[in-house]
Design a protein around this motif. Structure first.
Motif, PDB file in Angstrom:
ATOM      1  N   TRP A 246       0.793  -1.227   0.000  1.00  0.00           N
ATOM      2  CA  TRP A 246       0.000   0.000   0.000  1.00  0.00           C
ATOM      3  C   TRP A 246       0.831   1.286   0.000  1.00  0.00           C
ATOM      4  O   TRP A 246       0.323   2.344  -0.338  1.00  0.00           O
ATOM      5  CB  TRP A 246      -0.946   0.003   1.198  1.00  0.00           C
ATOM      6  CG  TRP A 246      -2.030  -1.028   1.059  1.00  0.00           C
ATOM      7  CD1 TRP A 246      -2.979  -1.081   0.081  1.00  0.00           C
ATOM      8  CD2 TRP A 246      -2.263  -2.150   1.908  1.00  0.00           C
ATOM      9  NE1 TRP A 246      -3.804  -2.178   0.271  1.00  0.00           N
ATOM     10  CE2 TRP A 246      -3.388  -2.848   1.392  1.00  0.00           C
ATOM     11  CE3 TRP A 246      -1.657  -2.633   3.065  1.00  0.00           C
ATOM     12  CZ2 TRP A 246      -3.902  -3.996   1.989  1.00  0.00           C
ATOM     13  CZ3 TRP A 246      -2.169  -3.769   3.658  1.00  0.00           C
ATOM     14  CH2 TRP A 246      -3.276  -4.442   3.116  1.00  0.00           C
ATOM     15  N   LEU A 247       2.078   1.193   0.424  1.00  0.00           N
ATOM     16  CA  LEU A 247       2.970   2.365   0.420  1.00  0.00           C
ATOM     17  C   LEU A 247       4.279   1.976  -0.266  1.00  0.00           C
ATOM     18  O   LEU A 247       5.363   2.050   0.316  1.00  0.00           O
ATOM     19  CB  LEU A 247       3.231   2.850   1.854  1.00  0.00           C
ATOM     20  CG  LEU A 247       2.018   3.337   2.644  1.00  0.00           C
ATOM     21  CD1 LEU A 247       2.390   3.583   4.105  1.00  0.00           C
ATOM     22  CD2 LEU A 247       1.429   4.601   2.024  1.00  0.00           C
ATOM     23  N   HIS A 248       4.168   1.583  -1.528  1.00  0.00           N
ATOM     24  CA  HIS A 248       5.312   0.988  -2.214  1.00  0.00           C
ATOM     25  C   HIS A 248       6.464   1.972  -2.368  1.00  0.00           C
ATOM     26  O   HIS A 248       7.644   1.592  -2.202  1.00  0.00           O
ATOM     27  CB  HIS A 248       4.880   0.471  -3.589  1.00  0.00           C
ATOM     28  CG  HIS A 248       5.962  -0.258  -4.318  1.00  0.00           C
ATOM     29  ND1 HIS A 248       6.510  -1.448  -3.864  1.00  0.00           N
ATOM     30  CD2 HIS A 248       6.638   0.048  -5.462  1.00  0.00           C
ATOM     31  CE1 HIS A 248       7.447  -1.853  -4.690  1.00  0.00           C
ATOM     32  NE2 HIS A 248       7.550  -0.968  -5.670  1.00  0.00           N
ATOM     33  N   ASP A 249       6.161   3.224  -2.686  1.00  0.00           N
ATOM     34  CA  ASP A 249       7.236   4.210  -2.859  1.00  0.00           C
ATOM     35  C   ASP A 249       7.994   4.446  -1.563  1.00  0.00           C
ATOM     36  O   ASP A 249       9.226   4.551  -1.555  1.00  0.00           O
ATOM     37  CB  ASP A 249       6.662   5.528  -3.382  1.00  0.00           C
ATOM     38  CG  ASP A 249       6.136   5.410  -4.804  1.00  0.00           C
ATOM     39  OD1 ASP A 249       6.741   4.662  -5.584  1.00  0.00           O
ATOM     40  OD2 ASP A 249       5.113   6.042  -5.114  1.00  0.00           O
ATOM     41  N   LEU A 250       7.267   4.553  -0.460  1.00  0.00           N
ATOM     42  CA  LEU A 250       7.924   4.709   0.837  1.00  0.00           C
ATOM     43  C   LEU A 250       8.708   3.450   1.192  1.00  0.00           C
ATOM     44  O   LEU A 250       9.804   3.530   1.752  1.00  0.00           O
ATOM     45  CB  LEU A 250       6.891   5.013   1.922  1.00  0.00           C
ATOM     46  CG  LEU A 250       7.426   5.197   3.338  1.00  0.00           C
ATOM     47  CD1 LEU A 250       8.367   6.394   3.401  1.00  0.00           C
ATOM     48  CD2 LEU A 250       6.273   5.381   4.329  1.00  0.00           C
ATOM     49  N   HIS A 251       8.146   2.294   0.845  1.00  0.00           N
ATOM     50  CA  HIS A 251       8.831   1.026   1.104  1.00  0.00           C
ATOM     51  C   HIS A 251      10.161   0.968   0.363  1.00  0.00           C
ATOM     52  O   HIS A 251      11.177   0.533   0.914  1.00  0.00           O
ATOM     53  CB  HIS A 251       7.924  -0.133   0.681  1.00  0.00           C
ATOM     54  CG  HIS A 251       8.503  -1.488   0.952  1.00  0.00           C
ATOM     55  ND1 HIS A 251       9.302  -2.153   0.030  1.00  0.00           N
ATOM     56  CD2 HIS A 251       8.415  -2.300   2.040  1.00  0.00           C
ATOM     57  CE1 HIS A 251       9.667  -3.319   0.533  1.00  0.00           C
ATOM     58  NE2 HIS A 251       9.153  -3.428   1.752  1.00  0.00           N
ATOM     59  N   LYS A 252      10.190   1.420  -0.872  1.00  0.00           N
ATOM     60  CA  LYS A 252      11.438   1.453  -1.636  1.00  0.00           C
ATOM     61  C   LYS A 252      12.413   2.458  -1.038  1.00  0.00           C
ATOM     62  O   LYS A 252      13.630   2.217  -1.029  1.00  0.00           O
ATOM     63  CB  LYS A 252      11.147   1.804  -3.091  1.00  0.00           C
ATOM     64  CG  LYS A 252      10.459   0.720  -3.886  1.00  0.00           C
ATOM     65  CD  LYS A 252      10.500   0.999  -5.370  1.00  0.00           C
ATOM     66  CE  LYS A 252       9.835   2.312  -5.720  1.00  0.00           C
ATOM     67  NZ  LYS A 252       9.847   2.557  -7.189  1.00  0.00           N
ATOM     68  N   MET A 253      11.908   3.567  -0.543  1.00  0.00           N
ATOM     69  CA  MET A 253      12.780   4.594   0.020  1.00  0.00           C
ATOM     70  C   MET A 253      13.452   4.113   1.312  1.00  0.00           C
ATOM     71  O   MET A 253      14.655   4.305   1.514  1.00  0.00           O
ATOM     72  CB  MET A 253      11.976   5.861   0.299  1.00  0.00           C
ATOM     73  CG  MET A 253      12.804   7.022   0.829  1.00  0.00           C
ATOM     74  SD  MET A 253      13.976   7.667  -0.379  1.00  0.00           S
ATOM     75  CE  MET A 253      12.839   8.371  -1.587  1.00  0.00           C
ATOM     76  N   LEU A 254      12.686   3.467   2.188  1.00  0.00           N
ATOM     77  CA  LEU A 254      13.235   3.000   3.463  1.00  0.00           C
ATOM     78  C   LEU A 254      14.047   1.724   3.300  1.00  0.00           C
ATOM     79  O   LEU A 254      14.969   1.458   4.077  1.00  0.00           O
ATOM     80  CB  LEU A 254      12.095   2.776   4.467  1.00  0.00           C
ATOM     81  CG  LEU A 254      11.287   4.021   4.832  1.00  0.00           C
ATOM     82  CD1 LEU A 254      10.177   3.665   5.814  1.00  0.00           C
ATOM     83  CD2 LEU A 254      12.174   5.108   5.417  1.00  0.00           C
ATOM     84  N   GLY A 255      13.678   0.916   2.318  1.00  0.00           N
ATOM     85  CA  GLY A 255      14.455  -0.263   1.951  1.00  0.00           C
ATOM     86  C   GLY A 255      14.692  -1.246   3.080  1.00  0.00           C
ATOM     87  O   GLY A 255      13.763  -1.676   3.780  1.00  0.00           O
ATOM     88  N   LEU A 256      15.957  -1.574   3.299  1.00  0.00           N
ATOM     89  CA  LEU A 256      16.340  -2.606   4.255  1.00  0.00           C
ATOM     90  C   LEU A 256      16.009  -2.244   5.691  1.00  0.00           C
ATOM     91  O   LEU A 256      15.919  -3.124   6.551  1.00  0.00           O
ATOM     92  CB  LEU A 256      17.841  -2.888   4.120  1.00  0.00           C
ATOM     93  CG  LEU A 256      18.459  -3.973   5.011  1.00  0.00           C
ATOM     94  CD1 LEU A 256      17.853  -5.331   4.678  1.00  0.00           C
ATOM     95  CD2 LEU A 256      19.966  -4.004   4.838  1.00  0.00           C
TER      96      LEU A 256
END
Length: 243
Positions: A91-101
């Protein structure tokens, strides 16, 4: 056993703050707080895990034996982090990519395991969940504060890309604090995180010091009254003996 929810709230948000009070979780704190938006996203994810782990540990505290409690707590926390990680990816894919690991690394946050061991395993589910909420909010406050300082001084904006990373409903958070600002790269880079954190820690220490000094000034008149009364009684007693 009675629970003082006001004390729990104050400890989580200020007195025993994960960052400013315990100096824990510094790795994600310094890594993801290039902007306040990243800090808010990471803080909310950590808060969800803290609430869930506190509730789960409290519910299962009489079932989990003392010998395996730490591995069991880690397993519960890892399960919750996996759920949060998958939910953010969906649901928050862009934020997920930004925070990453750093989302999976919430498992290694010592504050979560520490609260599970020291508080949730000894309290009711409601108190444990509330403690997780307050600890999470305190951690989120630290992340957002550090991210805001670095973002404002580093690029002149606040909550940049909030609509993209958190969703359109968060677009109102995006502010240009300093128009036509060229930026100060050092604050956005890792060394700037250490500098900004040191300044915030110094400010909190200053506030706590003044608060304690103010409390002492309030208490001193009462102490003086006690000693004055004791001196009067002592003189009266001496006068009685002489008579």
């Amino acid at each position: 056993m009675s629970t003082n929810y006001g004390t729990i709230a104050r400890n989580g948000i200020w007195d025993n703050n994960v960052v400013f009070g315990q100096l824990l979780a510094l790795c994600p704190l310094l890594a993801v707080t290039g902007t306040a938006t990243n800090g808010l996203g990471m803080g909310l994810a950590s808060t969800a895990v803290m609430i869930g782990s506190g509730f789960a540990v409290s519910v299962l505290r009489k079932i989990i034996t003392p010998e395996i409690r730490i591995p069991a707590f880690v397993l519960l926390i890892a399960t919750l982090v996996t759920v949060v990680d998958l939910a953010m990816n969906a649901w928050l894919h862009d934020l997920h990519k930004m925070l990453g690991l750093f989302i999976p690394l919430i498992v290694t946050n010592c504050a979560i395991l520490g609260r599970a061991e020291s508080f949730a395993s000894r309290q009711s589910p409601l108190a444990a969940s509330f403690d997780g909420l307050m600890m999470g909010l305190g951690f989120t406050l630290a992340l957002v504060a550090l991210g805001a300082v670095r973002e404002i001084l580093g690029s002149g904006t606040l909550f940049a890309n909030a609509a993209l990373l958190l969703g359109p409903s968060f677009g109102f958070l995006e502010i240009t604090v300093i128009p036509d600002y060229q930026g100060f790269l050092l604050l956005i880079l890792p060394p700037g995180g250490f500098i900004a954190l040191g300044v915030l820690l110094a400010l909190k220490a200053m506030v706590d010091s003044r608060s304690r000094a103010g409390g002492q000034r309030v208490e001193n008149p009462q102490v003086e009254k006690v000693f004055t009364a004791a001196g009067v009684l002592s003189r009266d007693a001496q006068a009685g003996e002489q008579a």
